[in-house]
Design a protein around this motif. Structure first.
Motif, PDB file in Angstrom:
ATOM      1  N   GLU A   1       2.620   7.992   0.649  1.00 10.42           N
ATOM      2  CA  GLU A   1       2.364   8.422   2.020  1.00 10.42           C
ATOM      3  C   GLU A   1       3.622   8.825   2.779  1.00 10.42           C
ATOM      4  O   GLU A   1       3.519   9.346   3.881  1.00 10.42           O
TER       5      GLU A   1
ATOM      6  N   THR B   1      -0.184   3.985  -2.521  1.00  8.89           N
ATOM      7  CA  THR B   1      -0.459   5.371  -2.142  1.00  8.89           C
ATOM      8  C   THR B   1       0.829   6.028  -1.657  1.00  8.89           C
ATOM      9  O   THR B   1       1.550   5.462  -0.831  1.00  8.89           O
TER      10      THR B   1
ATOM     11  N   THR C   1      -1.260  10.817  -3.287  1.00  5.89           N
ATOM     12  CA  THR C   1      -1.565  10.384  -4.650  1.00  5.89           C
ATOM     13  C   THR C   1      -1.530   8.864  -4.753  1.00  5.89           C
ATOM     14  O   THR C   1      -0.623   8.223  -4.223  1.00  5.89           O
ATOM     15  N   GLN C   2      -2.501   8.310  -5.463  1.00  3.38           N
ATOM     16  CA  GLN C   2      -2.450   6.881  -5.764  1.00  3.38           C
ATOM     17  C   GLN C   2      -1.709   6.705  -7.073  1.00  3.38           C
ATOM     18  O   GLN C   2      -1.875   7.500  -8.010  1.00  3.38           O
TER      19      GLN C   2
ATOM     20  N   HIS D   1       0.814  -1.219   0.000  1.00  4.40           N
ATOM     21  CA  HIS D   1       0.000   0.000   0.000  1.00  4.40           C
ATOM     22  C   HIS D   1       0.852   1.276   0.000  1.00  4.40           C
ATOM     23  O   HIS D   1       0.583   2.191  -0.757  1.00  4.40           O
TER      24      HIS D   1
END
Length: 143
Positions: free
Chosen positions: A102, A100, A89-90, A76
């Motif tokens: 992060e 994502t 942002t994905q 993730h």
């Protein structure tokens, strides 16, 4: 039951493994797939990908707290240069799936990403790869 893909909290039927299994990616196929899910895949960026985990050696800390305040999760979380890919942002990373942005890192500058892994062994085994990365944007619908 069909394989499902989670994007922005929504599940979609997933043909992504078919895309991920291809040795050579077709940018149009990626764009078409994400169009079906309600997203636009941006222009592909060739990026250098490495991996990290929540250990002192990789991060200097072990709490898994990212720059954006979330807990890093395998499959993730990625670390990015926010000047290239804004936090939150994905992105679709070829052969790996949707992640994502992060986190950030002192060595993550320019067209470089760092993919969060569960263990240091997994991160080390990942090595260094050059991969295509597509930023995913909400699809604009006409009224």
């Amino acid at each position: 039951m069909a394989t499902m893909l989670l994007i922005a909290g929504l599940f979609f039927p997933c043909w992504l493994p078919v895309l991920a299994a291809q040795d050579q990616f077709d940018d149009q196929a990626v764009a078409a797939f994400f169009s079906l899910t309600g997203y636009q895949a941006g222009v592909p960026m060739e990026m250098t990908a490495t991996a990290y985990d929540a250990c002192i050696q990789c991060c200097g800390k072990t709490d898994r707290i990212t720059k954006s305040g979330t807990r890093a999760l395998p499959g993730h979380t990625i670390a990015v240069d926010p000047k290239v890919i804004p936090l939150g942002t994905q992105v679709y990373i070829e052969t790996l799936g949707v992640f994502t942005a992060e986190d950030t890192g002192r060595a993550i500058k320019g067209r470089r990403i760092d993919i969060y892994m569960e263990t240091h062994e997994q991160a080390f085994k990942f090595g260094i790869k050059n991969l295509k990365v597509y930023m995913l944007n909400d699809k604009v619908t006409e009224l």
